[in-house]
Design a protein around this motif. Structure first.
Motif, PDB file in Angstrom:
ATOM      1  N   LEU A  12     -57.705 -88.632 -56.450  1.00 12.69           N
ATOM      2  CA  LEU A  12     -58.808 -87.680 -56.599  1.00 12.69           C
ATOM      3  C   LEU A  12     -58.530 -86.353 -55.914  1.00 12.69           C
ATOM      4  N   LEU A  13     -57.349 -86.216 -55.309  1.00 16.08           N
ATOM      5  CA  LEU A  13     -57.081 -85.041 -54.476  1.00 16.08           C
ATOM      6  C   LEU A  13     -56.017 -84.124 -55.073  1.00 16.08           C
ATOM      7  N   ASP A  14     -55.827 -84.143 -56.382  1.00 19.54           N
ATOM      8  CA  ASP A  14     -54.868 -83.228 -57.006  1.00 19.54           C
ATOM      9  C   ASP A  14     -55.361 -81.790 -56.871  1.00 19.54           C
ATOM     10  N   ASP A  15     -54.490 -80.921 -56.365  1.00 15.44           N
ATOM     11  CA  ASP A  15     -54.799 -79.492 -56.195  1.00 15.44           C
ATOM     12  C   ASP A  15     -56.007 -79.269 -55.280  1.00 15.44           C
ATOM     13  N   VAL A  16     -56.249 -80.193 -54.335  1.00 12.72           N
ATOM     14  CA  VAL A  16     -57.361 -80.042 -53.390  1.00 12.72           C
ATOM     15  C   VAL A  16     -56.788 -79.614 -52.049  1.00 12.72           C
ATOM     16  N   LYS A  17     -57.317 -78.532 -51.507  1.00 10.05           N
ATOM     17  CA  LYS A  17     -56.830 -78.012 -50.229  1.00 10.05           C
ATOM     18  C   LYS A  17     -57.692 -78.451 -49.050  1.00 10.05           C
ATOM     19  N   SER A  18     -58.968 -78.651 -49.266  1.00  9.29           N
ATOM     20  CA  SER A  18     -59.870 -79.057 -48.183  1.00  9.29           C
ATOM     21  C   SER A  18     -61.015 -79.878 -48.754  1.00  9.29           C
ATOM     22  N   ILE A  19     -61.622 -80.695 -47.898  1.00 12.86           N
ATOM     23  CA  ILE A  19     -62.774 -81.507 -48.287  1.00 12.86           C
ATOM     24  C   ILE A  19     -63.849 -81.376 -47.227  1.00 12.86           C
ATOM     25  N   SER A  20     -65.044 -81.874 -47.552  1.00 14.27           N
ATOM     26  CA  SER A  20     -66.173 -81.832 -46.628  1.00 14.27           C
ATOM     27  C   SER A  20     -66.842 -83.199 -46.597  1.00 14.27           C
ATOM     28  N   LEU A  21     -67.377 -83.563 -45.420  1.00 17.58           N
ATOM     29  CA  LEU A  21     -68.100 -84.820 -45.232  1.00 17.58           C
ATOM     30  C   LEU A  21     -69.520 -84.500 -44.809  1.00 17.58           C
ATOM     31  N   SER A  22     -70.477 -85.264 -45.333  1.00 17.29           N
ATOM     32  CA  SER A  22     -71.880 -85.081 -44.984  1.00 17.29           C
ATOM     33  C   SER A  22     -72.505 -86.453 -44.776  1.00 17.29           C
ATOM     34  N   LEU A  23     -73.195 -86.613 -43.651  1.00 24.28           N
ATOM     35  CA  LEU A  23     -73.773 -87.914 -43.285  1.00 24.28           C
ATOM     36  C   LEU A  23     -75.137 -87.691 -42.653  1.00 24.28           C
ATOM     37  N   THR A  24     -76.128 -88.493 -43.061  1.00 29.43           N
ATOM     38  CA  THR A  24     -77.476 -88.441 -42.486  1.00 29.43           C
ATOM     39  C   THR A  24     -77.817 -89.788 -41.882  1.00 29.43           C
ATOM     40  N   ASP A  25     -78.758 -89.758 -40.931  1.00 31.31           N
ATOM     41  CA  ASP A  25     -79.193 -91.007 -40.313  1.00 31.31           C
ATOM     42  C   ASP A  25     -80.038 -91.806 -41.295  1.00 31.31           C
ATOM     43  N   TYR A  26     -80.238 -93.096 -40.986  1.00 27.18           N
ATOM     44  CA  TYR A  26     -80.979 -93.989 -41.873  1.00 27.18           C
ATOM     45  C   TYR A  26     -81.921 -94.841 -41.024  1.00 27.18           C
ATOM     46  N   PRO A  27     -83.171 -95.017 -41.445  1.00 22.95           N
ATOM     47  CA  PRO A  27     -83.770 -94.550 -42.698  1.00 22.95           C
ATOM     48  C   PRO A  27     -84.524 -93.221 -42.576  1.00 22.95           C
ATOM     49  N   ALA A  28     -84.617 -92.686 -41.337  1.00 23.44           N
ATOM     50  CA  ALA A  28     -85.462 -91.495 -41.152  1.00 23.44           C
ATOM     51  C   ALA A  28     -84.913 -90.275 -41.880  1.00 23.44           C
ATOM     52  N   GLN A  29     -83.564 -90.122 -41.902  1.00 18.92           N
ATOM     53  CA  GLN A  29     -82.897 -88.986 -42.546  1.00 18.92           C
ATOM     54  C   GLN A  29     -83.397 -87.656 -41.988  1.00 18.92           C
ATOM     55  N   LYS A  30     -83.550 -87.624 -40.651  1.00 25.32           N
ATOM     56  CA  LYS A  30     -83.946 -86.389 -39.980  1.00 25.32           C
ATOM     57  C   LYS A  30     -82.754 -85.680 -39.345  1.00 25.32           C
ATOM     58  N   LEU A  31     -81.617 -86.362 -39.313  1.00 21.39           N
ATOM     59  CA  LEU A  31     -80.425 -85.810 -38.671  1.00 21.39           C
ATOM     60  C   LEU A  31     -79.323 -85.744 -39.711  1.00 21.39           C
ATOM     61  N   LYS A  32     -78.703 -84.576 -39.848  1.00 16.45           N
ATOM     62  CA  LYS A  32     -77.658 -84.395 -40.836  1.00 16.45           C
ATOM     63  C   LYS A  32     -76.425 -83.809 -40.180  1.00 16.45           C
ATOM     64  N   LEU A  33     -75.273 -84.415 -40.487  1.00 11.65           N
ATOM     65  CA  LEU A  33     -73.996 -83.978 -39.929  1.00 11.65           C
ATOM     66  C   LEU A  33     -73.093 -83.539 -41.074  1.00 11.65           C
ATOM     67  N   ASP A  34     -72.719 -82.257 -41.065  1.00  9.59           N
ATOM     68  CA  ASP A  34     -71.861 -81.685 -42.102  1.00  9.59           C
ATOM     69  C   ASP A  34     -70.541 -81.254 -41.479  1.00  9.59           C
TER      70      ASP A  34
END
Length: 238
Positions: free
Chosen positions: A203-225
């Motif tokens: 899935l990484l052909d010609d890909v130079k950078s990626i990003s990760l995003s994660l939220t807490d569960y189940p409240a989903q009040k905290l997001k980490l990008d």
């Protein structure tokens, strides 16, 4: 005449029977007597038993008894010999240990060298005291392996469900990824936890950078990008 012949025949038969019986009795007596030759009755007299047992005891009782003084001397000599041998062996072992310690040079403690960070790393995101950082990246076995670290320095514990982890490339396309070794809950003021995020290299052909995003569960009040993770020239090993 008929009566006389019958009586005569009867008498002849009786005589023959008596003769046959006498012969068989004589033969049986001879056979029995010949079979019992050499057989004697046991001697039931008690005096003979006593005399035979005394004779056997007199033959068996011929053991010479050692003196108590000789036994004590023998035991003492053996004990002294064993103690001397043990002392000499101990002295030999001590000498060998001293010689070996003299011959071996003093080993210097190994210096702990910290691993140098990979260029462009770490890439870190922080929210409400929770940090999510990517320490390094490498390709292995058809996957891109991201070494990640998570820590919660906040006052409350935080739970995560890693199936909600979003992975996107620099072209905005969504990629599939799996995690390993990361805890489902980060305790408050807890230590750092390490794990990996795996992404298929197909899935990484010609890909130079990626990003990760994660939220807490189940409240989903905290997001980490965590954005702009370089993957074009990822190192082969951590």
């Amino acid at each position: 005449m008929k009566i006389n012949s019958t009586v005569l025949l009867t008498l002849v038969l009786l005589i023959l029977m008596l003769g046959a019986g006498s012969v068989s009795a004589f033969l049986g007596f001879n056979l029995g007597s010949s079979a019992l030759k050499g057989v004697t009755t046991p001697d039931g007299r008690p005096t003979t038993k006593f005399t035979s047992s005394k004779a056997n005891n007199s033959q068996q009782t011929g053991v010479a008894l050692l003196k108590e003084e000789d036994i004590l001397k023998t035991v003492k000599a053996r004990i002294e010999g064993k103690t001397k041998a043990a002392k000499s062996e101990k002295l030999d072992e001590d000498d060998e240990e001293i010689n070996s310690s003299k011959q071996k040079p003093e080993e210097k403690p190994k210096e702990v060298t910290e691993e140098k960070p990979q260029p462009g790393f770490p890439v870190t995101a922080e929210n409400q005291g929770v940090t999510f950082s990517v320490q390094s990246a490498r390709y292995s076995g058809g996957d891109l392996l991201l070494k990640v670290k998570m820590q919660n320095k906040g006052a409350d514990s935080v739970r995560f469900l890693y199936s909600f982890l979003d992975v996107t490339d620099d072209k905005g396309r969504t990629l599939s990824g799996s995690t390993d070794g990361l805890p489902t809950e980060l305790p408050a003021n807890g230590p750092a936890f390490s794990g990996t995020v795996s992404i298929p290299t197909a899935l990484l052909d010609d890909v130079k950078s990626i990003s990760l995003s994660l939220t807490d569960y189940p409240a989903q009040k905290l997001k980490l990008d965590v954005s702009n993770i370089p993957v074009e020239k990822a190192a082969e090993q951590f």
